[in-house]
Design an enzyme around this catalytic site. Structure first.
Site, short mmCIF file in Angstrom:
data_model
loop_
_atom_site.label_atom_id
_atom_site.label_comp_id
_atom_site.label_asym_id
_atom_site.label_seq_id
_atom_site.Cartn_x
_atom_site.Cartn_y
_atom_site.Cartn_z
CB THR A 1 -3.05 -3.36 -7.62
OG1 THR A 1 -3.66 -2.12 -7.24
CG2 THR A 1 -1.81 -3.63 -6.77
CG HIS B 1 -2.33 6.89 -11.97
ND1 HIS B 1 -1.70 6.72 -10.76
CD2 HIS B 1 -3.55 7.38 -11.69
CE1 HIS B 1 -2.51 7.10 -9.79
NE2 HIS B 1 -3.65 7.50 -10.32
#
Length: 168
Positions: A35, A50
């Site tokens: 998101t 990430h």
């Protein structure tokens, strides 16, 4: 019905790594629903870190706003990881969208999913009261979203300093 898990905790508590491990424990291949939006260099770096941590068993779907639609579109055999609900909420609030309606839609959808889904969120209400109205509105909305999603999920985990605690 697919298993649904909500993982909460503070910033850098280890919740994303826990969620990644749990999601891969539910299937050999998984879908990472991201998101986050890279509005600046620091956030772009966070997103890159990430992504680098995840291996080839992950397929990434970037979706900052239409989370319920994305869960419907990706429902099937592979477990999904949504990271994170607080960024999703921030995106909704900053775009002027109906975050309360989006949360209700998501809560209604969770029990109808056939593939597992793991959600990550931040626990934001344990600190001081923010000095500005937008920050207070976000803190309050995040608490309400977390409560609603946790009621819709089968399991709730709290991650503290890298240690998970099963709450529900």
């Amino acid at each position: 019905m697919g298993k649904s898990i909500l993982i909460t905790g503070g910033v850098r508590s280890g919740k994303s790594r826990l969620a990644e491990d749990m999601t891969l424990g539910l299937g050999r291949r998984a879908i990472y629903i991201a998101t986050a939006q890279a509005h600046d260099a620091e956030m772009a770096d966070r997103i890159a870190r990430h992504q680098a941590r995840r291996g080839p068993e992950w397929r990434t779907v970037a979706e900052p706003l239409q989370l319920a639609r994305t869960l419907r579109d990706t429902d099937g055999d592979a477990p999904r990881l949504v990271d994170c609900l607080t960024l999703w909420l921030s995106n909704l609030m900053l775009s002027g969208a109906d975050w309360d309606g989006a949360c209700a839609e998501l809560c209604a959808l969770i029990p109808r999913q056939s593939a597992p889904v793991v959600f990550v969120t931040n626990e934001v209400g344990a600190g001081i009261v923010p000095e500005n109205a937008l920050a207070r509105a976000f803190r309050d909305a995040a608490g309400l979203v977390n409560q609603s999603i946790s009621r819709s999920c089968d399991e709730l985990w709290l991650c503290v300093a890298g240690h998970p605690i099963k709450v529900k």
